[in-house]
Design a protein around this motif. Structure first.
Motif, mmCIF file in Angstrom:
data_model
loop_
_atom_site.group_PDB
_atom_site.id
_atom_site.type_symbol
_atom_site.label_atom_id
_atom_site.label_comp_id
_atom_site.label_asym_id
_atom_site.label_seq_id
_atom_site.Cartn_x
_atom_site.Cartn_y
_atom_site.Cartn_z
ATOM 1 N N SER A 120 0.848 -1.186 0.000
ATOM 2 C CA SER A 120 0.000 0.000 0.000
ATOM 3 C C SER A 120 0.885 1.238 0.000
ATOM 4 O O SER A 120 1.735 1.411 0.886
ATOM 5 N N ALA A 121 0.708 2.102 -0.982
ATOM 6 C CA ALA A 121 1.531 3.316 -1.067
ATOM 7 C C ALA A 121 1.354 4.187 0.168
ATOM 8 O O ALA A 121 2.322 4.770 0.673
ATOM 9 N N TYR A 122 0.136 4.267 0.680
ATOM 10 C CA TYR A 122 -0.117 5.119 1.847
ATOM 11 C C TYR A 122 0.648 4.601 3.069
ATOM 12 O O TYR A 122 1.346 5.365 3.747
ATOM 13 N N VAL A 123 0.541 3.322 3.361
ATOM 14 C CA VAL A 123 1.225 2.757 4.524
ATOM 15 C C VAL A 123 2.734 2.789 4.332
ATOM 16 O O VAL A 123 3.491 3.169 5.245
ATOM 17 N N ALA A 124 3.209 2.409 3.154
ATOM 18 C CA ALA A 124 4.650 2.339 2.913
ATOM 19 C C ALA A 124 5.317 3.701 3.042
ATOM 20 O O ALA A 124 6.424 3.808 3.583
ATOM 21 N N THR A 125 4.670 4.761 2.556
ATOM 22 C CA THR A 125 5.290 6.093 2.620
ATOM 23 C C THR A 125 5.224 6.684 4.019
ATOM 24 O O THR A 125 6.153 7.362 4.455
ATOM 25 N N ARG A 126 4.140 6.420 4.754
ATOM 26 C CA ARG A 126 4.027 6.988 6.111
ATOM 27 C C ARG A 126 4.923 6.275 7.106
ATOM 28 O O ARG A 126 5.502 6.910 7.984
ATOM 29 N N LEU A 127 5.069 4.964 6.958
ATOM 30 C CA LEU A 127 5.932 4.226 7.887
ATOM 31 C C LEU A 127 7.388 4.198 7.437
ATOM 32 O O LEU A 127 8.280 3.929 8.248
ATOM 33 N N GLY A 128 7.645 4.478 6.157
ATOM 34 C CA GLY A 128 9.019 4.422 5.654
ATOM 35 C C GLY A 128 9.523 3.001 5.538
ATOM 36 O O GLY A 128 10.593 2.659 6.087
ATOM 37 N N LEU A 129 8.781 2.154 4.843
ATOM 38 C CA LEU A 129 9.116 0.730 4.799
ATOM 39 C C LEU A 129 10.378 0.420 4.017
ATOM 40 O O LEU A 129 10.793 -0.739 3.973
ATOM 41 N N TRP A 130 10.995 1.428 3.393
ATOM 42 C CA TRP A 130 12.243 1.163 2.670
ATOM 43 C C TRP A 130 13.449 1.105 3.607
ATOM 44 O O TRP A 130 14.554 0.805 3.172
ATOM 45 N N ASN A 131 13.262 1.376 4.905
ATOM 46 C CA ASN A 131 14.377 1.278 5.852
ATOM 47 C C ASN A 131 13.986 0.362 7.019
ATOM 48 O O ASN A 131 12.820 0.010 7.203
ATOM 49 N N LEU A 188 3.922 9.127 -7.975
ATOM 50 C CA LEU A 188 3.124 9.564 -6.822
ATOM 51 C C LEU A 188 3.662 8.960 -5.529
ATOM 52 O O LEU A 188 3.725 9.629 -4.489
ATOM 53 N N PHE A 189 4.060 7.688 -5.591
ATOM 54 C CA PHE A 189 4.639 7.037 -4.418
ATOM 55 C C PHE A 189 5.907 7.761 -3.976
ATOM 56 O O PHE A 189 6.087 8.065 -2.781
ATOM 57 N N LEU A 190 6.796 8.061 -4.918
ATOM 58 C CA LEU A 190 8.045 8.742 -4.576
ATOM 59 C C LEU A 190 7.805 10.157 -4.079
ATOM 60 O O LEU A 190 8.477 10.620 -3.144
ATOM 61 N N ALA A 191 6.842 10.860 -4.675
ATOM 62 C CA ALA A 191 6.539 12.224 -4.238
ATOM 63 C C ALA A 191 6.066 12.226 -2.787
ATOM 64 O O ALA A 191 6.490 13.064 -1.979
ATOM 65 N N ASP A 192 5.190 11.281 -2.428
ATOM 66 C CA ASP A 192 4.707 11.211 -1.049
ATOM 67 C C ASP A 192 5.804 10.770 -0.090
ATOM 68 O O ASP A 192 5.926 11.282 1.026
ATOM 69 N N ALA A 193 6.614 9.799 -0.509
ATOM 70 C CA ALA A 193 7.688 9.322 0.357
ATOM 71 C C ALA A 193 8.710 10.425 0.619
ATOM 72 O O ALA A 193 9.159 10.623 1.766
#
Length: 632
Positions: free
Chosen positions: A376-387, A571-576
């Motif tokens: 989910s783009a919303y969850v991934a960007t708010r929690l920062g799942l890339w780290n 959009l995902f990158l812009a929000d992240a």
């Protein structure tokens, strides 16, 4: 194209528009003597359909209607709604998918110019932002450059009585489309725009032949000063210096109007107004309207409060069409057994709709809860799942809700019922502790049976339609494919997307829908994986007012050679990137380029989540600036 009197067809059509009143309506505040606008509001949409019926009745054996559809979910569902109405009234029609304006020109040349039986051409999700008649007239001039007997008049092509209708949420509407005469009508959402009103009323000033050489000169920046609007007779009485001053003032207003790009109400919502006016409301039509509206939410095309307003209007319709009380029952008779029983009204239908606060978890019911959260783009960007910290927060959130990890890895339909039943409440309750303040949004959900897997959200359908539209050989990134092969692939993809919405066979609809959902999951995994890689390796560059991302060639990036999938990644990158900034949460444009196999790049620019647009709201200068850079 020059006429015998020396005027161009384009200018002649504008002057004709000044004289035509039949079929047009005056906008509030229009100056006497100004051009009547051919903008039709929501309450006027029925005029389109009434004319279609009249033309078909006059030539019942002919195909008098051609529908041109842009390749996006809102356009496809609007097409499905219109074709359902036409089929109910047994009106012959043709449908053509339109990939871009180049393809529109090809359709005009191959399917419109020589078809004298056409009386109504409907453009869905295309045509509003360009001077349509100038573009098509130019195409006709190229076709007739060496024609024996001279060029044909665009005003009589394909037939003098043929009318073009534009139903398109793209903005700004080209002023020429609103004033070029009764052959071109724009179906509008009634949202007020003072700049458009002023330009329509004063278009005669922009067309003043004394200043045409100055039309392309750069105008000074800044908001134009308010001036009294002048009708043609008042303007003609001014001195040359005063007319020049007035011309440049209107030119500044024109520059300001075209400086931004935004979206109006979804075309499917306007089409549902027609359905309502015709008294043909049904769960099927309401569902299609909801899917078209959700397309705007998924792709961040409108401000959130505008989406909420329209969604709540549709939810009110759900209440009237899906009663479940004791009084809302009807008798159903079984001819084989002779038994008659009373059943709830919605059970007697092939589907029912539910008004819900939908969780921002992509395709939740079609894979595991953990996969839905991670992709989910919303969850991934708010929690920062890339780290690592973000991934730990996700596990912590699941623990706070009391959900065992083993259950979260199960397919949603195989999770314990008590977990599914408490999922919504617990996610909202504990999500706020992790910065997930807007975890839900108002929407509709379709239920086709009492089986668990028969429930589909409007967002699920948007993802499935997008995936089907991109599931063609044209998505391979190659540009050296034969044109006929590319055109055939586009037609197949469009047909599959439309079949998902209109097929009379429930089994056929479900099969196409499932293929779309599976492909959508594949694209989501690629989006999240590529996005995480860009963020973890900092493969982006801050260039003043925007962020630039150039994807490297890989197996994953081959999936981003179509506009919709690359837009979702942008959009995902812009929000992240916005979430990583400590001082400001304002949306900053992201420009992303994906490599293609022929050493070219597909380039997309976005502003990011509509929740964080600045004071200008949906009017985003990045859109027009991006287009201008592409032209240069």
């Amino acid at each position: 194209v020059q006429r015998e009197d020396g005027r161009s067809d384009k200018r002649a059509r504008r002057e004709e528009g000044h004289r035509l009143l039949v079929g047009g309506r005056w906008r509030h505040g229009a100056a006497r003597g100004a051009a009547p606008t051919m903008l039709y509001g929501r309450e006027d949409v029925a005029q389109l359909y009434q004319r279609i019926r009249e033309c078909s009745a006059a030539s019942p054996a002919a195909v008098t209607v051609l529908i041109l559809v842009s390749l996006e979910a809102d356009g496809v569902v609007t097409c499905a709604m219109l074709t359902k109405l036409l089929e109910q009234d047994e009106i012959p029609h043709k449908v053509k998918p339109i990939k871009d304006y180049g393809a529109l020109g090809e359709v005009f040349e191959n399917d419109i110019v020589d078809d004298a039986e056409l009386r109504n051409i409907v453009l869905l999700q295309c045509g509003a932002i360009v001077d349509l008649f100038d573009m098509l007239g130019g195409r006709l001039a190229e076709m007739d450059a060496e024609r024996a007997g001279g060029p044909r008049s665009f005003d009589e092509t394909p037939h003098p009585e043929c009318r073009f209708w534009i139903l398109d949420s793209h903005r700004p509407v080209a002023v020429e489309n609103a004033t070029c005469g009764e052959r071109l009508c724009v179906l509008h959402d009634d949202e007020p725009n003072e700049d458009l009103d002023a330009l329509v009323e004063q278009e005669h000033i922009l067309n003043d032949p004394d200043f045409q050489d100055e039309e392309d000169e750069d105008e000074e920046d800044g908001r134009p000063t308010q001036r009294r609007r002048l009708d043609p007779s008042a303007y003609a009485q001014l001195s040359p210096d005063s007319r020049a001053s007035q011309f440049h003032a209107v030119r500044r207003l024109q520059v300001q109007y075209y400086a931004s790009s935004w979206r109006a109400a979804a075309s499917a919502v306007l089409m549902y107004r027609l359905v309502t006016d015709l008294n043909r409301t049904s769960n099927c039509m309401l569902w299609l309207a909801a899917v078209g509206l959700t397309d705007q939410l998924v792709h961040e095309r409108v401000e959130y409060h505008k989406y909420v307003f329209e969604a709540q209007q549709l939810q009110e319709e759900v209440a009237s069409l899906n009663h479940s009380g004791d009084a809302e029952t009807r008798e159903v008779h079984d001819a084989d057994s002779g038994v008659t029983v009373n059943v709830a009204q919605h059970i007697g239908s092939s589907m029912r709709l539910e008004s819900v606060q939908e969780l921002r978890l992509s395709l939740l019911r079609h894979w595991s809860l953990l996969e839905a959260m991670e992709n989910s783009a919303y969850v991934a960007t708010r929690l920062g799942l890339w780290n690592q910290r973000g991934r730990e927060n996700l596990r912590s959130w699941l623990c706070r809700m009391g959900f065992p990890l083993a259950q979260c890895r199960q397919l949603y339909e195989y999770m314990k019922p008590e977990i599914r039943e408490g999922l919504h409440e617990k996610m909202v309750l504990f999500g706020s502790e992790y910065g997930l303040m807007n975890l839900t949004y108002p929407s509709l959900r379709r239920v086709t049976s009492y089986e668990l897997g028969a429930t589909v959200s409007a967002a699920d359908m948007v993802f499935a339609i997008d995936a089907q539209l991109e599931a063609s050989s044209g998505a391979s990134g190659q540009t050296d494919q034969p044109e006929e092969e590319v055109r055939s692939a586009i037609n197949d993809s469009f047909s599959n997307a439309l079949r998902m919405l209109t097929s009379s066979s429930a089994k056929a609809r479900e099969e196409v829908q499932q293929r779309g959902i599976e492909r959508s999951k594949e694209l989501m995994r690629a989006m999240i994986s590529t996005g995480h890689s860009v963020l973890a390796t900092r493969n982006f560059e801050q260039l003043g007012d925007f962020t630039q991302v150039i994807l490297r060639e890989s197996v994953e990036t081959e999936k981003f050679t179509q506009e919709q999938s690359l837009t979702k990644l942008a959009l995902f990158l812009a929000d992240a990137l916005r979430e990583t900034r400590k001082n400001s949460k304002e949306a900053i444009p992201v420009l992303i380029a994906a490599p293609k196999k022929d050493r070219t790049h597909l380039v997309v620019a976005v502003l990011g989540s509509a929740r964080f647009w600045g004071p200008s709201g949906g009017g985003k200068a990045v859109g027009e600036g991006f287009l201008q850079a592409a032209r240069d």
